[in-house]
Design an enzyme around this catalytic site. Sequence first.
Site, PDB file in Angstrom:
ATOM      1  N   CYS A   1      45.867  34.916  37.847  1.00 40.33           N
ATOM      2  CA  CYS A   1      44.797  34.343  38.686  1.00 40.33           C
ATOM      3  C   CYS A   1      44.228  33.075  38.042  1.00 40.33           C
ATOM      4  CB  CYS A   1      43.715  35.411  38.867  1.00 40.33           C
ATOM      5  SG  CYS A   1      42.169  34.819  39.552  1.00 40.33           S
TER       6      CYS A   1
ATOM      7  N   CYS B   1      40.448  32.923  37.658  1.00 40.37           N
ATOM      8  CA  CYS B   1      40.038  33.850  36.594  1.00 40.37           C
ATOM      9  C   CYS B   1      40.144  33.178  35.226  1.00 40.37           C
ATOM     10  CB  CYS B   1      40.924  35.106  36.599  1.00 40.37           C
ATOM     11  SG  CYS B   1      40.838  36.075  38.118  1.00 40.37           S
TER      12      CYS B   1
END
Length: 107
Positions: free
Chosen positions: A32, A35
């Site tokens: 991600c 993230c």
Amino acid sequence: MGLVKSIDEAVFNKEVLESNIPVLVDFWAEWCGPCRTLIPLLDEISGELGEKALIVKVNVDNNSGLAQKYGIRGIPTMIFFKNGEPAKTLVGVQPKAEIVKTLEELS
């Protein structure tokens, strides 16, 4: 290694639910991109707050039980815990000021 440590289901209760200080749990995954942009920001906040709050990361790919339990549908999702209970949830990359403000409100 950064200041924010990764935890898993085995230590979640001890580290998060039994903590006597506010805990920010960052639900994330290696793949991600957003993230990963949070990692240095959370490390910085952790360093500034010291002992006032704890910030930990939970990899949703490796801890699907926790992700399911807390209804994680999108990542990054940050859940702020106080006295073992979820107190606030922020989804997506958030400004540093918002994260710090939320932690300070729970302190």
